[in-house]
Design an enzyme around this catalytic site. Structure first.
Site, PDB file in Angstrom:
ATOM      1  N   CYS A  34       0.800  -1.238   0.000  1.00  0.00           N
ATOM      2  CA  CYS A  34       0.000   0.000   0.000  1.00  0.00           C
ATOM      3  C   CYS A  34       0.832   1.288   0.000  1.00  0.00           C
ATOM      4  O   CYS A  34       0.542   2.194  -0.785  1.00  0.00           O
ATOM      5  CB  CYS A  34      -0.971   0.009   1.167  1.00  0.00           C
ATOM      6  SG  CYS A  34      -1.246  -1.567   1.950  1.00  0.00           S
TER       7      CYS A  34
ATOM      8  N   ARG B 124       6.798 -10.906   6.031  1.00  0.00           N
ATOM      9  CA  ARG B 124       6.400 -10.589   7.405  1.00  0.00           C
ATOM     10  C   ARG B 124       6.991 -11.622   8.330  1.00  0.00           C
ATOM     11  O   ARG B 124       6.959 -12.817   8.051  1.00  0.00           O
ATOM     12  CB  ARG B 124       4.873 -10.585   7.532  1.00  0.00           C
ATOM     13  CG  ARG B 124       4.254  -9.462   6.714  1.00  0.00           C
ATOM     14  CD  ARG B 124       2.760  -9.426   6.851  1.00  0.00           C
ATOM     15  NE  ARG B 124       2.194  -8.539   5.837  1.00  0.00           N
ATOM     16  CZ  ARG B 124       0.916  -8.442   5.546  1.00  0.00           C
ATOM     17  NH1 ARG B 124       0.050  -9.180   6.219  1.00  0.00           N
ATOM     18  NH2 ARG B 124       0.493  -7.619   4.610  1.00  0.00           N
TER      19      ARG B 124
ATOM     20  N   GLN C 219       0.867 -11.201  -2.609  1.00  0.00           N
ATOM     21  CA  GLN C 219      -0.540 -10.802  -2.563  1.00  0.00           C
ATOM     22  C   GLN C 219      -1.021 -10.472  -3.966  1.00  0.00           C
ATOM     23  O   GLN C 219      -0.279  -9.904  -4.761  1.00  0.00           O
ATOM     24  CB  GLN C 219      -0.698  -9.548  -1.707  1.00  0.00           C
ATOM     25  CG  GLN C 219      -0.345  -9.753  -0.247  1.00  0.00           C
ATOM     26  CD  GLN C 219      -0.465  -8.448   0.525  1.00  0.00           C
ATOM     27  OE1 GLN C 219       0.117  -7.442   0.149  1.00  0.00           O
ATOM     28  NE2 GLN C 219      -1.213  -8.468   1.603  1.00  0.00           N
TER      29      GLN C 219
ATOM     30  N   ASP D  38      -2.642  -8.039  -4.956  1.00  0.00           N
ATOM     31  CA  ASP D  38      -3.020  -6.790  -4.310  1.00  0.00           C
ATOM     32  C   ASP D  38      -3.492  -5.764  -5.327  1.00  0.00           C
ATOM     33  O   ASP D  38      -3.069  -5.774  -6.482  1.00  0.00           O
ATOM     34  CB  ASP D  38      -1.773  -6.240  -3.598  1.00  0.00           C
ATOM     35  CG  ASP D  38      -2.129  -5.484  -2.346  1.00  0.00           C
ATOM     36  OD1 ASP D  38      -3.333  -5.326  -2.069  1.00  0.00           O
ATOM     37  OD2 ASP D  38      -1.195  -5.043  -1.652  1.00  0.00           O
TER      38      ASP D  38
ATOM     39  N   HIS E  29      -4.960  -1.412  -5.134  1.00  0.00           N
ATOM     40  CA  HIS E  29      -5.464  -0.270  -4.374  1.00  0.00           C
ATOM     41  C   HIS E  29      -6.255   0.627  -5.293  1.00  0.00           C
ATOM     42  O   HIS E  29      -5.788   1.000  -6.365  1.00  0.00           O
ATOM     43  CB  HIS E  29      -4.308   0.465  -3.704  1.00  0.00           C
ATOM     44  CG  HIS E  29      -3.635  -0.401  -2.694  1.00  0.00           C
ATOM     45  ND1 HIS E  29      -2.496  -1.092  -2.956  1.00  0.00           N
ATOM     46  CD2 HIS E  29      -4.008  -0.740  -1.441  1.00  0.00           C
ATOM     47  CE1 HIS E  29      -2.170  -1.813  -1.898  1.00  0.00           C
ATOM     48  NE2 HIS E  29      -3.070  -1.625  -0.960  1.00  0.00           N
TER      49      HIS E  29
ATOM     50  N   LYS F 174     -15.002  -2.845   6.308  1.00  0.00           N
ATOM     51  CA  LYS F 174     -14.537  -3.801   5.301  1.00  0.00           C
ATOM     52  C   LYS F 174     -15.533  -4.922   5.071  1.00  0.00           C
ATOM     53  O   LYS F 174     -16.485  -5.091   5.845  1.00  0.00           O
ATOM     54  CB  LYS F 174     -13.196  -4.394   5.708  1.00  0.00           C
ATOM     55  CG  LYS F 174     -13.261  -5.189   6.989  1.00  0.00           C
ATOM     56  CD  LYS F 174     -11.948  -5.903   7.251  1.00  0.00           C
ATOM     57  CE  LYS F 174     -11.994  -6.633   8.584  1.00  0.00           C
ATOM     58  NZ  LYS F 174     -10.896  -7.541   8.788  1.00  0.00           N
TER      59      LYS F 174
ATOM     60  N   HIS G 145      -8.356  -1.142  -0.286  1.00  0.00           N
ATOM     61  CA  HIS G 145      -7.436  -2.277  -0.490  1.00  0.00           C
ATOM     62  C   HIS G 145      -8.300  -3.467  -0.865  1.00  0.00           C
ATOM     63  O   HIS G 145      -9.351  -3.659  -0.268  1.00  0.00           O
ATOM     64  CB  HIS G 145      -6.705  -2.677   0.791  1.00  0.00           C
ATOM     65  CG  HIS G 145      -6.089  -1.572   1.560  1.00  0.00           C
ATOM     66  ND1 HIS G 145      -4.735  -1.384   1.632  1.00  0.00           N
ATOM     67  CD2 HIS G 145      -6.625  -0.606   2.328  1.00  0.00           C
ATOM     68  CE1 HIS G 145      -4.468  -0.351   2.408  1.00  0.00           C
ATOM     69  NE2 HIS G 145      -5.593   0.137   2.853  1.00  0.00           N
TER      70      HIS G 145
HETATM   71 ZN   LIG Z   1      -3.183  -2.452   0.891  1.00  0.00          ZN
END
Ligand SMILES: [Zn+2]
Ligand SMILES: [Zn+2]
Length: 641
Positions: A337, A366, A384, A386, A388, A472, A518
């Site tokens: 992000c 992580r 991910q 991912d 945005h 969310k 996200h």
């Molecule tokens: Zn994110």
């Protein structure tokens, strides 16, 4: 008289001092037999506890999570009673319910303990269950409680008592066993009809390794023997589907201690499978207006200071990498992000430019404790899917609808038919702990609820479950054997746009903050592949299968013919391999079955003369001889994507 309001809104009047069991009995005897406990104004109570005021009441049975938890926690007392009877002098720590049953931490003193003793304990538990001993609640003064456990010599209960206040302490007694507990419990031990001790492990008292290590016994109980049988069958089936086992057998991924724990290595077949998933989603995303971006695996410390990750997670993450000359500090990227926020900032944005959608298959790292790592579901490095989205507040609903479409498209293509969604909203009682304006929150929450409703999602709404930075929607899928997995999240964020000072110029010519969303339909490729393997037991949808066919020549005489077939199937974009080993055909078929290859093409004299292949389908058997064109047609028909 007092008024009791039931979940359907109906009200009934009773004498003061009535209990939940009696309320159930006044409705029906069958219901009363199944009542384990009751939720009174949101708090779980014993079904036998007297009610003195007007309340909202929900009767809890085995079908309610809270009913189940009460059942299992009560079973922990029952197991403790059995342990005390079998091993006098045993001391007891804590015995909570967990998601799959319960455990009790016990101190057997110098006694050696192993799973060999499980059977004996199970028998004792069932003997005590048959006694139908009531769980009796007693309020007790702190000094009496201390005296009781001092006499018994149980230092763990004494330790627990230290943090309790006089006037709030209760004992529960069933049969010959008394425990310090705030409850609640089921009415009596007779509800327990089946028990299985699952495993034994070491556990430090209060989770502190400076304390003594106790013996943790895990067990599970049921109100019917048939439920235990079904549960054990499910565990057996889950073992067969374990993605760690299938990942090895299907040669998809591996781990190496030399490379490091929790860092998956994708083998060629697994890498191709993952690549296909990536391409599949990438294609759908580009169609839906996403723009791919690529960002590095590390980021400057200042990036994470700005995003807030440094303050929040810095100490608990992989420690920084330093440049030798400049002494700069870099972190392994824990999320994409912040990088994407910096991409948004590369040029001025007008309200007409929004939404902007940046997508990246971004690999992040992580730190997880080594004991927490598990196959592909808990790893230290993962990718991910991912993206945005940066949009105006009035676009949130439309964006949610589009993401929901995308998620459902993914689920459909991969055979996840059973799913629900959880919408997490603010705690309406405590609005100040959330960042962002009240107006925007209201709009976003309303948008999510409406988007989910318009898309026909089955949803549950949880108040107070939103993150401090936004509401969310999470998808929960049920796999083929009924287990629930959380996959796919869509999350509104008011925090990062603020921290990165993201802006767009509105139609009023003023600067405004965009809303950031996200979203990740798979979550991570690692976790998704793990769930997919366990869901389909390694029998991937044909379009995704690493190999779609294997040619099995009856002898080496037909190797050339096999090669010809493989070449022409290649032209049809159908992928597979040839088993040219010098093995009997029966063995080749068995091995191909283990590898779960969807189609086996057997070629021998007849086939090569007539230009045919004899087709066997995995798990189904013989489909007969057919031409290559007919086989290609068959495959195309099965690939619905
Ligand atoms: Zn994110
Ligand atoms: Zn208890």
């Amino acid at each position: 008289m007092i008024n009791i309001t039931l979940p359907d809104g109906s009200q009934r009047s009773y004498d003061k001092g009535i209990n939940a069991y009696q309320v159930a009995l006044s409705i029906s005897e069958g219901l009363a037999r199944n009542v384990l406990a009751a939720e009174i104004n949101g708090e779980v109570w014993d079904a036998s506890r007297a009610i003195q005021t007007d309340v909202n009441l929900k009767l809890l049975t085995w079908n309610d999570d809270k009913g189940k938890a009460t059942f299992w926690h009560s079973s922990a007392h029952l197991m403790a009673e059995a342990l005390e009877a079998l091993y006098p002098g045993t001391k007891f720590g804590i015995g909570p319910a967990i998601e799959t049953g319960f455990y009790y931490d016990v101190d057997f003193g110098d006694r050696e303990f192993s799973s060999d003793e499980f059977k004996k304990i199970e028998e004792k538990i069932m003997e005590l269950a048959k006694a139908k001993s009531e769980f009796i609640r007693k309020e007790i003064s702190k000094s009496d409680a201390i005296n009781y456990f001092q006499a018994k010599g149980d230092e763990y209960k004494l330790d627990l008592l230290e943090s309790l206040t006089d006037g709030q302490i209760t004992f529960y007694e069933q049969g010959n066993f008394t425990d310090l507990c705030r409850g609640p419990h089921i009415p009596n031990t007779g509800f327990v009809k089946a028990v299985k001790l699952m495993s034994v492990a070491g556990a430090y008292w209060r989770g502190n390794e400076k304390n003594k290590q106790l013996t943790r016994i895990y067990a599970v109980t049921f109100p019917k023997l048939s439920e235990l049988t079904a549960y054990l069958e499910l565990l057996e089936e889950a073992k067969k589907r374990d993605h760690r086992k299938l990942g090895k057998e299907l040669e998809l991924f591996t781990f190496s201690e030399k490379v490091g724990m929790g860092l998956p290595l994708w083998l060629p077949k697994g890498a191709m499978l993952r690549e296909r998933l990536t391409q599949f989603l990438q294609k759908a995303q580009i169609k839906a207006g996403y723009e791919p971006v690529i960002t590095p695996h590390i980021g400057h410390k200042n990036l994470y200071v700005t995003s807030g990750h440094y303050d929040k997670y810095g100490a608990d993450s992989f420690q920084p990498i330093k440049t030798p000359q400049e002494g700069e500090e870099f972190f392994l990227k824990p999320m994409n992000c912040p990088h994407h926020c910096e991409i948004y900032k590369t040029k001025p944005r007008s309200y007409k430019d929004l939404p902007v959608r940046y997508a990246e298959f971004g690999t992040v790292y992580r730190y997880e404790q080594s004991g927490e790592l598990h196959g592909l579901t808990r790893v230290r490095g993962f990718t991910q899917d991912d993206a945005h989205l940066f949009c105006r507040p009035d676009q949130v609903k439309e964006e949610f609808k589009k993401v929901i479409d995308l998620v459902l498209y993914v689920f459909g293509a991969l055979g996840f038919e059973n799913y629900t969604a959880q919408i997490s909203l603010r705690d309406p009682e405590n609005k100040t702990k959330y960042i962002g304006s009240d107006e925007n929150w209201q709009l976003a929450e309303q948008s999510i609820i409406e988007a989910a409703a318009e898309k026909g999602l089955k949803t549950v709404v949880e108040l107070g479950e939103a993150a401090f930075y936004g509401p969310k929607l999470d998808f929960m899928v049920k796999d083929a054997i009924g287990r629930k997995w959380q996959l796919g999240t869509i999350q509104v964020d008011y925090n990062l746009p603020e921290r990165f000072e993201l802006e767009y110029t509105g139609s009023d010519n003023q600067k405004h903050r965009p809303v950031m969303i996200h979203r990740a339909p798979f979550g991570s490729l690692e976790r998704f592949v793990a769930v997919l393997i366990e869901h389909c037991a390694g029998n991937f949808p044909l379009w995704l299968s690493p190999d779609q066919y294997i040619i099995l020549p009856i002898s080496e005489k037909y190797a050339d013919y096999a090669k010809n077939i493989s070449n022409s199937l290649n032209n049809y974009d159908i992928r597979g391999l040839i088993d040219n080993r010098d093995e009997k055909i029966g063995k080749k078929i068995r091995d191909a079955e283990v590898k779960k290859i969807p189609f086996m093409l057997i070629v021998g004299e007849k086939e090569s003369e007539e230009g045919l292949v004899s087709v066997r389908k995995h798990g189904e058997g013989d489909l007969g001889a057919m031409s290559m064109e007919a086989f290609a047609e068959l495959i195309k028909k099965e690939i619905t994507i």
